[in-house]
Design a protein around this motif. Structure first.
Motif, PDB file in Angstrom:
ATOM      1  N   LYS A 197     -18.645   7.830  15.756  1.00 32.77           N
ATOM      2  CA  LYS A 197     -17.941   8.243  14.537  1.00 32.77           C
ATOM      3  C   LYS A 197     -17.011   7.083  14.180  1.00 32.77           C
ATOM      4  O   LYS A 197     -15.866   7.032  14.605  1.00 32.77           O
ATOM      5  CB  LYS A 197     -17.171   9.542  14.799  1.00 32.77           C
ATOM      6  N   TYR A 202     -19.644   5.265   7.345  1.00 29.92           N
ATOM      7  CA  TYR A 202     -19.366   6.041   6.134  1.00 29.92           C
ATOM      8  C   TYR A 202     -19.284   5.108   4.923  1.00 29.92           C
ATOM      9  O   TYR A 202     -19.765   5.439   3.836  1.00 29.92           O
ATOM     10  CB  TYR A 202     -18.108   6.909   6.358  1.00 29.92           C
ATOM     11  N   GLU A 233     -30.103  13.014   9.293  1.00 25.92           N
ATOM     12  CA  GLU A 233     -29.004  13.948   9.023  1.00 25.92           C
ATOM     13  C   GLU A 233     -28.536  13.811   7.590  1.00 25.92           C
ATOM     14  O   GLU A 233     -29.096  13.041   6.816  1.00 25.92           O
ATOM     15  CB  GLU A 233     -27.878  13.767  10.041  1.00 25.92           C
ATOM     16  N   VAL A 260     -20.874  18.560  17.423  1.00 23.60           N
ATOM     17  CA  VAL A 260     -20.461  19.694  18.257  1.00 23.60           C
ATOM     18  C   VAL A 260     -21.034  20.983  17.654  1.00 23.60           C
ATOM     19  O   VAL A 260     -21.486  21.879  18.375  1.00 23.60           O
ATOM     20  CB  VAL A 260     -18.918  19.758  18.359  1.00 23.60           C
ATOM     21  N   THR A 261     -21.051  21.066  16.330  1.00 25.87           N
ATOM     22  CA  THR A 261     -21.601  22.259  15.677  1.00 25.87           C
ATOM     23  C   THR A 261     -23.116  22.331  15.911  1.00 25.87           C
ATOM     24  O   THR A 261     -23.671  23.407  16.142  1.00 25.87           O
ATOM     25  CB  THR A 261     -21.302  22.235  14.168  1.00 25.87           C
ATOM     26  N   THR A 303     -18.254  20.422  11.554  1.00 28.68           N
ATOM     27  CA  THR A 303     -16.973  21.110  11.704  1.00 28.68           C
ATOM     28  C   THR A 303     -16.385  21.541  10.363  1.00 28.68           C
ATOM     29  O   THR A 303     -15.866  22.638  10.226  1.00 28.68           O
ATOM     30  CB  THR A 303     -15.980  20.175  12.424  1.00 28.68           C
TER      31      THR A 303
HETATM   32  C1  LIG Z   1     -18.878  14.441  12.241  1.00 25.04           C
HETATM   33  C2  LIG Z   1     -20.313  14.297  11.868  1.00 25.04           C
HETATM   34  C3  LIG Z   1     -21.269  15.300  12.099  1.00 25.04           C
HETATM   35  C4  LIG Z   1     -20.908  16.691  12.577  1.00 25.04           C
HETATM   36  O1  LIG Z   1     -20.302  16.721  13.803  1.00 25.04           O
HETATM   37  P1  LIG Z   1     -19.467  18.026  14.255  1.00 25.04           P
HETATM   38  O2  LIG Z   1     -19.002  17.678  15.612  1.00 25.04           O
HETATM   39  O3  LIG Z   1     -20.410  19.157  14.222  1.00 25.04           O
HETATM   40  O4  LIG Z   1     -18.367  18.169  13.269  1.00 25.04           O
HETATM   41  C5  LIG Z   1     -22.595  15.025  11.820  1.00 25.04           C
HETATM   42  N1  LIG Z   1     -22.977  13.846  11.321  1.00 25.04           N
HETATM   43  C6  LIG Z   1     -22.079  12.858  11.056  1.00 25.04           C
HETATM   44  C7  LIG Z   1     -22.574  11.578  10.517  1.00 25.04           C
HETATM   45  C8  LIG Z   1     -20.733  13.067  11.312  1.00 25.04           C
HETATM   46  O5  LIG Z   1     -19.856  12.114  11.018  1.00 25.04           O
END
Ligand SMILES: *Cc1c(COP(=O)(O)O)cnc(C)c1O
Length: 358
Positions: A197, A202, A233, A260-261, A303
């Motif tokens: 992350k 982004y 995704e 995590v979700t 999330t």
């Molecule tokens: C944060 C994120 C997610 C989802 O992650 P969670 O832990 O479920 O919030 C999925 N894909 C990307 C690119 C993300 O930045």
């Protein structure tokens, strides 16, 4: 290590949002923040909860120039008993440390940052909203601060946590979104930073998202970088497709973010006896299933939105309606179950929830 707490002066406290139904996402921060510093040879020092304030860093800070920045996103929830709860918070800090390794940044002590986060939230507890669907969004962040213009890992960093009340992530709420299958740009390639992350992922995604927005889409669905063939995704969400009776999501093969979700959906669907498969899913299979009626549902998980149903997929300028353009039954059931656990309304049999207020 002791965490110092310095409270803001009563006169300096910000007004709380007057209307919790208009919170939106990411607009408001609270009165305090958690902060600590890293210096080579000294490791992490000075963990502290202090009044929320601007950072002061050098214009030559390496994080600004070369993108050594990582972050997390999680939430605190106001339970039906008025207590404040976290959901799988430790998993976010495990992921933060994995992101740190990939970006040559220092790992954090999980217990220390978890304690700093709890102290911050308990201090700012009156900011945790109470309306249905609202929560306190938590943003842990690390950035390289050494002033140096050559490319190499920085020797100094700051780590901070800021928090703020949020409403539903999407303006549409649980209304299904229209997604555009992106076949020109890519988000991340295997071997790159897609599993971390980190800010650059982004930044790299913005142009595609802007172009899709002009065409009327909420999100783009990324395909794999090598072949433009396999579904990866969406924006900041992992993707699931219910084809026949098989619930399918992309495997964690090195280019997607391990949500995590996503993991919660896999475990809950497993508990319910749903056939859940992590496999490479060609976009052609999705389109064929949409054409012959086998694609029953599609949804994103993250999330911020929890479950975001997809009502339309557009690929090569053709539109395919999913689940009649409505939220599907499984999407709804998963949304109710996950939010039910998060807000303390449903049994937490996986031990995902932690109460942080007395
Ligand atoms: C944060 C994120 C997610 C989802 O992650 P969670 O832990 O479920 O919030 C999925 N894909 C990307 C690119 C993300 O930045």
């Amino acid at each position: 290590m002791e965490i110092l707490v310095k409270k803001a002066d009563a006169g300096a406290l910000k007004p709380k949002p007057a209307d919790e139904s208009k919170l939106g996402f990411g607009n408001i921060t609270t009165d305090h923040m958690f902060l600590m510093d890293y210096e080579a040879g000294k490791e992490w020092i000075n963990p502290r909860v202090v009044p929320y304030e601007n950072l002061s860093i050098s214009p030559a800070a390496m994080g600004i120039h070369y993108g050594q920045e990582i972050f997390e996103g999680l939430k605190a929830y106001r339970g039906k008993d008025g207590g404040i709860y976290l959901f799988r918070a430790r998993d976010n800090f495990i992921r933060l440390n994995n992101s740190a390794k990939r970006l040559c940044m220092p790992e954090v002590d999980m217990d220390l940052v978890m304690e700093g986060m709890r102290k911050l939230i308990v201090l700012d507890r009156d900011w945790v909203p109470r309306n249905e669907g609202t929560s306190l969004y938590i943003r842990p962040t690390m950035i390289a601060t050494e002033p140096h213009l050559g490319v190499r890992p920085s020797n100094s960093y700051i780590f901070f946590i800021i928090v703020g009340p949020v409403g539903a992530y999407y303006k549409e709420g649980l209304n299904p979104v229209k997604i555009y299958v992106e076949s020109k740009y890519v988000r991340a390639a295997v071997g790159g930073t897609g599993t971390a992350k980190t800010a650059g992922n982004y930044a790299a995604s913005l142009l595609a998202a802007e172009e899709a927005k002009v065409k009327g889409f909420t999100q783009v669905l990324w395909l794999d970088a090598a072949n433009h063939r396999f579904v990866e995704e969406v924006g900041t969400m992992n993707m699931f497709f219910l084809i026949g009776d098989e619930l399918i999501t992309a495997p964690l093969n090195g280019s997607i973010l391990p949500g995590v979700t996503r993991d919660s959906v896999i475990k809950i669907a497993g508990d319910w006896g749903i056939k859940i498969t992590e496999r490479s899913l060609p976009i052609d299979e999705v389109i064929e299933a949409a054409q012959n009626g086998k694609l029953k549902e599609a949804f994103g998980t993250g999330t911020a939105a929890v479950i975001s149903p997809v009502g339309q997929i557009t690929y090569k300028e053709k539109d395919y309606i999913v689940a009649g353009g409505k939220m599907g039954e499984l999407s709804h059931r998963l949304y109710d179950e996950i939010t039910g656990i998060q807000y303390g309304k449903r049994p937490d049999k996986h031990g995902w929830v932690e109460r942080i207020t007395k």
